[in-house]
Scaffold this motif. Structure first.
Motif: not given
Length: 227
Positions: A138-160
């Protein structure tokens, strides 16, 4: 293992290949998409190996999502669910065929506010993969799910360069995994085309050296570098 001096994934892979095989370590345009996939594949390979040496470390790789209803949370396209909570209390997993018993107060499987339960199965129309929990969140007693996501790359060929939601301290083994996969790809191409078999032999030797180094990483308690 600390993240190396080279600050982007592409250059780091080239650096590893050059250091351990003596070759130039180039990544061609036709390699680009494959190498990016190898990096992502490496994330999940690292997770599986880290779990063997430290089962509690799995939580480092999770992301969380909250919910406050019992319409079933859609997990059709998500990876492994690691844990579920209701209002801070861990929820136990039950088999789909026991789903009616967790709502039956006369059953030993009956779920309570401090001992909630969840199951995963199809939605009411019989399609998809959904998570249901009792008592309902419920809103007062919420649920939480912890999971392994589909990861994504950001700027794999740059300094970031980064991997979204993946701990930076495990980047080095991930990049090493990708370097091994790239070398395996290059080796197969050389052998299949019967071109420069001497170079192919050198690459094969380099692959074995890198595989040994990769395996050794998971024998050390301080595998990850501080973030």
């Amino acid at each position: 293992m600390a993240w190396g001096a080279v600050t982007n994934f592409k250059d780091r892979i080239k650096d590893i290949i050059s250091a351990y095989t003596g070759s130039a370590g180039g990544i061609t345009d036709t390699d680009s998409a494959a190498v990016q996939q190898f990096i992502l594949d490496g994330c999940y390979d690292v997770i599986e190996k880290v779990k063997v040496i430290d089962t509690t470390a799995i939580w480092e790789f999770c992301i969380a999502t909250a919910f406050d209803n019992n319409n079933g949370q859609d997990f059709d396209e998500n990876r492994d669910i690691i844990g579920v909570e209701r209002n801070g209390y861990p929820a136990k997993a039950v088999n789909f065929e026991l789903r009616h018993r967790i709502g039956d107060s006369d059953s030993i499987h009956y779920a309570t506010e401090k001992d909630p339960a969840f199951y995963i199965g199809p939605n009411t129309s019989g399609n998809g993969r959904r998570l249901y929990m009792l008592p309902a969140a419920t809103g007062g007693e919420p649920g939480q799910v912890y999971y392994i996501p589909d990861y994504a790359l950001t700027s794999w060929d740059s300094s970031t360069s980064s991997i979204d939601n993946f701990p930076k301290k495990y980047y080095e083994p991930v990049i090493l995994y990708a370097a091994i996969r790239l070398l395996e790809r290059n080796y197969i191409e050389l052998v299949n085309e019967e071109e420069d078999l001497e170079l192919a032999q050198g690459i094969a030797a380099g692959i074995q050296v890198l595989k040994t180094r990769y395996a050794e990483m998971f024998t050390k308690p301080n595998l990850g570098a501080p973030e």
